[in-house]
Design a protein around this motif. Structure first.
Motif, PDB file in Angstrom:
ATOM      1  N   GLY A 181      56.153  -4.325   5.845  1.00 31.64           N
ATOM      2  CA  GLY A 181      54.975  -5.049   5.370  1.00 31.64           C
ATOM      3  C   GLY A 181      55.299  -5.935   4.186  1.00 31.64           C
ATOM      4  N   TYR A 182      54.371  -6.827   3.907  1.00 33.10           N
ATOM      5  CA  TYR A 182      54.519  -7.742   2.780  1.00 33.10           C
ATOM      6  C   TYR A 182      53.193  -7.828   2.038  1.00 33.10           C
ATOM      7  CZ  TYR A 182      55.633 -11.868   0.044  1.00 33.10           C
ATOM      8  OH  TYR A 182      55.848 -12.741  -0.995  1.00 33.10           O
ATOM      9  N   GLU A 190      47.883  -7.201   1.708  1.00 31.09           N
ATOM     10  CA  GLU A 190      49.052  -6.636   2.363  1.00 31.09           C
ATOM     11  C   GLU A 190      48.888  -6.735   3.872  1.00 31.09           C
ATOM     12  OE1 GLU A 190      51.156  -3.273   0.116  1.00 31.09           O
ATOM     13  OE2 GLU A 190      49.014  -2.859  -0.153  1.00 31.09           O
ATOM     14  N   GLU A 194      54.803   4.611   3.094  1.00 32.61           N
ATOM     15  CA  GLU A 194      55.876   3.684   2.767  1.00 32.61           C
ATOM     16  C   GLU A 194      56.467   3.871   1.378  1.00 32.61           C
ATOM     17  OE1 GLU A 194      54.257  -0.306   2.868  1.00 32.61           O
ATOM     18  OE2 GLU A 194      52.478   0.337   1.817  1.00 32.61           O
ATOM     19  N   GLY A 210      56.582  -5.422  -0.988  1.00 34.26           N
ATOM     20  CA  GLY A 210      56.099  -4.682   0.161  1.00 34.26           C
ATOM     21  C   GLY A 210      56.993  -3.515   0.476  1.00 34.26           C
ATOM     22  N   SER A 226      51.020  -5.873   7.511  1.00 39.12           N
ATOM     23  CA  SER A 226      52.138  -5.043   7.962  1.00 39.12           C
ATOM     24  C   SER A 226      52.140  -4.907   9.475  1.00 39.12           C
ATOM     25  CB  SER A 226      52.031  -3.642   7.367  1.00 39.12           C
ATOM     26  OG  SER A 226      51.898  -3.687   5.974  1.00 39.12           O
ATOM     27  N   GLY A 240      57.469  -0.280   3.933  1.00 37.58           N
ATOM     28  CA  GLY A 240      57.204   0.086   5.309  1.00 37.58           C
ATOM     29  C   GLY A 240      57.574   1.531   5.531  1.00 37.58           C
ATOM     30  N   SER A 292      49.605   3.291   6.444  1.00 42.44           N
ATOM     31  CA  SER A 292      50.988   3.217   5.962  1.00 42.44           C
ATOM     32  C   SER A 292      51.454   4.548   5.399  1.00 42.44           C
ATOM     33  CB  SER A 292      51.122   2.141   4.878  1.00 42.44           C
ATOM     34  OG  SER A 292      50.520   2.585   3.679  1.00 42.44           O
ATOM     35  N   ARG A 295      44.278  -0.672   7.595  1.00 38.60           N
ATOM     36  CA  ARG A 295      45.719  -0.541   7.395  1.00 38.60           C
ATOM     37  C   ARG A 295      46.092   0.929   7.326  1.00 38.60           C
ATOM     38  NH1 ARG A 295      49.376  -0.766   2.901  1.00 38.60           N
ATOM     39  NH2 ARG A 295      51.341  -1.701   3.542  1.00 38.60           N
TER      40      ARG A 295
END
Length: 178
Positions: free
Chosen positions: A64-65, A58, A155, A86, A60, A88, A153, A151
């Motif tokens: 994100g993807y 992942e 999301e 993904g 982002s 976000g 997140s 990372r």
């Protein structure tokens, strides 16, 4: 009746530096599906031999993807799986290996769909966690994860799982490393 599944895991790993990974995932549930706890309360236990393992990367920067591949073990057969999607907001990059049970799977076609989750991740180095996802057909994924990277997140995410056909690598040889 709609219901929500919530899985929370905190992990602390010490290996030269302290790492905290805290994924929190709540699966979006469909109308009319029955829960494992209500089935257990009625006297029948829910067990499954259907399993899934996949690796997910992942990246982002706001949205994100994620992308990855894995193996679904369903009724004694192994199927190659591709996952993309993904959410976000998030920032950073992480690599995860997820492995666990697949519940309420009536046919392999019910798996080939979009799964939803709401979650948070804080990974710096490596850590462990859990994921719970569900699709609109009532199929539930209950997964343990091993994550590495950096990372952060909080999301809402959706992941599209596609069945690619028979797996070239068996489920048994695809397990996440310990």
């Amino acid at each position: 009746m709609a219901r929500q599944t919530l899985a929370v895991t905190f992990a602390l790993t010490v290996s030269g530096l302290v790492t905290i990974s805290s994924p929190v995932f709540a699966a979006v549930q469909s109308e009319g599906s029955s829960s494992a706890s209500s089935q257990s309360a009625a006297g029948s236990a829910v067990t499954t031999t259907d399993r899934l393992v996949f690796r997910l990367r992942e990246a982002s920067l706001g949205p994100g993807y994620g992308w990855g591949d894995g193996v679904l073990h369903y009724k004694g057969r192994d199927y190659a799986v591709r996952v993309t999607g993904g959410g976000g907001p998030a920032i950073g990059y992480s690599h995860s290996c997820a492995e666990g049970s697949v519940d309420n799977l009536g046919s392999v076609d019910d798996f080939d769909s979009t799964f939803w989750s709401v979650g948070a991740e804080a990974t710096a180095g490596s850590g462990i966690g859990t994921m719970a996802l569900q699709n609109g057909r009532g199929v539930e994924l209950h997964l343990s994860t091993r994550t590495s990277g950096a990372r952060l997140s909080a999301e809402t995410a959706r992941y599209r799982f596609r069945i690619l056909g028979p797996a070239k690598q068996s489920f048994e040889s695809s397990h996440c490393p310990d």
